[in-house]
Design an enzyme around this catalytic site. Structure first.
Site, short mmCIF file in Angstrom:
data_model
loop_
_atom_site.label_atom_id
_atom_site.label_comp_id
_atom_site.label_asym_id
_atom_site.label_seq_id
_atom_site.Cartn_x
_atom_site.Cartn_y
_atom_site.Cartn_z
N HIS A 294 0.84 -1.20 0.00
CA HIS A 294 0.00 0.00 0.00
C HIS A 294 0.87 1.25 0.00
O HIS A 294 0.75 2.13 0.85
CB HIS A 294 -0.92 -0.01 1.23
CG HIS A 294 -1.92 -1.12 1.19
ND1 HIS A 294 -2.64 -1.52 2.27
CD2 HIS A 294 -2.31 -1.91 0.16
CE1 HIS A 294 -3.44 -2.53 1.92
NE2 HIS A 294 -3.25 -2.77 0.64
N LEU A 295 1.77 1.32 -0.96
CA LEU A 295 2.76 2.40 -0.97
C LEU A 295 2.11 3.72 -1.40
O LEU A 295 1.34 3.75 -2.36
CB LEU A 295 3.90 2.00 -1.91
CG LEU A 295 4.53 0.70 -1.40
CD1 LEU A 295 4.98 -0.18 -2.55
CD2 LEU A 295 5.65 0.98 -0.45
#
Ligand SMILES: Cc1cc2nc3c(=O)[nH]c(=O)nc-3n(C[C@H](O)[C@H](O)[C@H](O)COP(=O)(O)OP(=O)(O)OC[C@H]3O[C@@H](n4cnc5c(N)ncnc54)[C@H](O)[C@@H]3O)c2cc1C
Length: 624
Positions: free
Chosen positions: A530-531
């Protein structure tokens, strides 16, 4: 996240290959989705109103919404290929990891991270084509805090209409909070794994009350998740926003296999186009109005830096001539923190459909082909999750949770037909182990993205910098403890689901003690995919990259619209929020070019290439 066996690569995988081929031939065919727009000849028109770089979760939304106006010509450039047909099978959601539709990043060692694999979608649909499909929004307070950071228009009340605009929710949900009739189908899976009610009940017995809708008014509690899918078929951003309109809109040109090298700026620091490698050679495309970079949290900052926009010192050190000094580009890399060393439970009774025999497997494939039914139409026990606030938060006023319990099935014993190879998806739909990861939703550390070389083809360097202070470690250990406490519930006892906490290599603490779980976290710490945050939105050009209109500070005609602009992590998975950013970004762009009921033509068309070549190498002047 790792797949157990490289499907279709070794003879051992033959049964899996056979089944996937069968399925492939029965599902829609890639070729059907291709259009002449893929043919990018040197004579093809190269003037557009808008150029969108990256056809992922957000980029597909932006290109789709902007091309609703037939007067605007929109070009969508995607580095990867068409979305493979098999991405639509939910059970195969891990099939495409480590393939050529995954960028397969690796991090540099930093903090607790010794270096690890980071998947990212490299296809039309981007990461939404290879992700776990879980639909989440986080907590309303997340967005209120974005606004408080100096971003007017991004509070929950402002972004909710954009979440709803996308959504076509098929479940019984609160109409004030959910949309119906949008392009993105969202619902529970049609197939319910046998252990779903068992885990939900265990969570309730462990003190996590059932919450029918964690994207509703209250996020905390145990919940049956919703997914971006319809009738057992994935709905990637490509499937939802691009595929339905691609043939119908002559003003929308979609070019897969077209990685952008850089944005072209004129001498007034105005974005006037892009340079890219088309399937048939290098190309330049020009944008009359705007260039929108939507290449995701790892490659949007890379593209800006390759275009000369970024921290001056780093650009000089990397050999790029700085055009615009913007120190925050690539900084503030944030991710939710999960662990490989999960809380594991052995499923001792036959509580889930197993692929023990060829007949069972064939039956499952037949059920899927007959309208998307059966175990392949879902992701096993992964339909259950829980969010909760920890003891550390007692006495604090905020309501957003700090922990997400992710539940995954895993096939440990190889039996029967599965003995040859873990076929795609089998490890999640036919499993004998339930693994629960306590995910830390708001770790304080942040990493960065740096250029590796000046070549657009080389992946940038990633530093996650994972490390927790004592307070955060205590919070995380509490997450492990709550997960392990499911072992003490009547629900698990009756179902024969038993905690398996063996001594861990490198951890001396007694199994199932706080120190043991602390060690499991520290040694297993890994990205959750979930960058966000590397082109952070904010008012100050010293600490952020884009303003609240998503304009790159100090550069005209250039916006970033994707997960990279999020100034802080939402308290949940990031695909829904990225699509919301796409919706809101498209609306901001639309409004900027709309005046008194007329489409404005205020932006002067660049005069030939004259103003660009100052930043264009000799080779690019001769390109088509
Ligand atoms: C394995 C995995 C599982 C996940 N599971 C979930 C989940 O279950 N639920 C959830 O909500 N979130 C999940 N996520 C996260 C979510 O999918 C991402 O946060 C979201 O897709 C990010 O959207 P984006 O538009 O910022 O980037 P992306 O969707 O990654 O899109 C970026 C696009 O840009 C393209 N691109 C990159 N460089 C260039 C270039 N130079 N030129 C042209 N194109 C380029 C890429 O190929 C890609 O298509 C998961 C992510 C991964 C990787």
């Amino acid at each position: 996240m790792e797949r157990a066996c490289p499907v279709a690569q070794s003879p051992a995988c033959t049964p899996a290959s056979l089944f996937t081929t069968l399925l492939l031939s029965s599902l829609r065919h890639d070729g059907e989705r291709q259009r002449d727009d893929v043919k990018d000849s040197p004579d093809a028109p190269k003037d557009f109103d808008f150029i969108v770089v990256g056809g992922g979760s957000a980029g597909c939304v932006v290109a789709s919404r902007l091309s609703e106006n037939p007067a605007w010509r929109v070009l969508l450039l995607e580095a990867g290929p068409e979305e493979p047909a098999l991405t639509e099978v939910p059970a195969f959601n891990r099939l495409f990891l480590h393939t050529d539709v995954d960028w397969q990043f690796r991090t540099q060692a930093s903090g607790w991270d010794p270096g690890q694999y980071v998947p990212r979608g490299r296809t039309l649909g981007g990461s939404s084509a290879i992700n776990g499909m879980l639909y989440s929004r986080g907590h309303p307070e997340d967005y209120d805090s974005w606004e408080r950071m100096g971003n007017p228009g991004w509070a929950y009340r402002d972004v909710l209409p954009f979440f709803k605009k996308s959504e076509n929710n098929h479940d019984e949900v609160d109409a004030d909070l959910h949309g119906r009739g949008g392009p993105l189908d969202v619902s529970h899976f049609p197939y319910r794994d046998e252990n779903v009610p068992v885990v939900l009940e265990a969570m309730e017995q462990a003190g996590l009350p059932f919450n029918a809708d964690h994207t509703g008014r209250e996020q905390s509690g145990a919940t049956l998740l919703q997914f971006t899918q319809r009738d057992g078929h994935r709905r990637s951003s490509n499937q939802a926003f691009i595929a339905p309109v691609r043939r119908k809109r002559p003003n929308l040109v979609v070019r897969p296999l077209s990685p952008v090298r850089r944005v072209l700026l004129d001498s007034n620091k105005r974005a006037v186009g892009v340079e890219y490698d088309g399937p048939h050679g290098p190309r330049v495309a020009l944008a009359r109005r705007e260039v929108i970079v939507s290449a995701g949290a790892l490659q949007s900052p890379q593209i800006l830096m390759l275009s000369g926009i970024g921290p001056r010192e780093h650009l000089e050190e990397a050999g790029i001539a700085p055009i615009h000094d913007l120190p925050a580009v690539g900084q503030n890399l944030k991710d939710h923190l999960t662990t490989m060393l999960t809380v594991n439970f052995t499923v001792t009774k036959t509580a889930t459909e197993r692929s023990d025999t060829l007949q069972q497997r064939l039956a499952a494939y037949a059920r899927y082909l007959d309208g998307g039914h059966g175990p392949l139409s879902a992701t096993g026990v992964r339909q259950v999750a829980a969010f909760f606030r920890t003891k550390q938060q007692d006495g604090t006023s905020g309501r957003r949770p700090l922990i997400h319990l992710e539940v995954i099935g895993q096939l440990m014993k190889r039996r029967g037909a599965a003995a040859n190879c873990t076929a795609p998806g089998e490890d999640s739909v036919w499993y004998d182990q339930i693994r629960i990861s306590p995910v830390l939703l708001h770790p304080r550390y942040s990493g960065q993205v740096r250029l590796n070389t000046t070549s657009p083809r080389s992946l940038p360097l990633l530093y996650l910098n994972i490390s927790l202070d004592e307070d955060e470690e205590r919070t995380w250990v509490e997450g492990f403890r709550v997960a392990a406490s499911l072992n003490d519930t009547a629900s698990f006892r009756e179902a024969g689901i038993v905690l398996d906490a063996p001594p861990l290599p490198g951890c001396t603490a007694a199994p199932n003690s706080d120190a043991y779980w602390g060690c499991a976290g520290r040694r297993g710490a890994q990205t959750w995919g979930h960058l966000t945050g590397t082109c952070r939105m904010g008012p100050d050009a010293a600490a952020s990259v884009v303003d609240a209109q998503l304009h790159v500070h100090g550069v005209d005609g250039l916006r970033v619209v994707d997960a990279s602009v999020m100034p802080d992590l939402p308290s949940g998975n990031t695909n829904g929020p990225s699509i919301m950013v796409g919706e809101k970004g498209a609306e901001l762009i639309r409004q900027a070019h709309w005046d008194n009921g007329m489409w404005t033509d205020a932006t002067p068309r660049p005069q030939g290439h004259g103003s660009i070549i100052a930043f264009c190498p000799a080779s690019c002047r001769t390109r088509g």
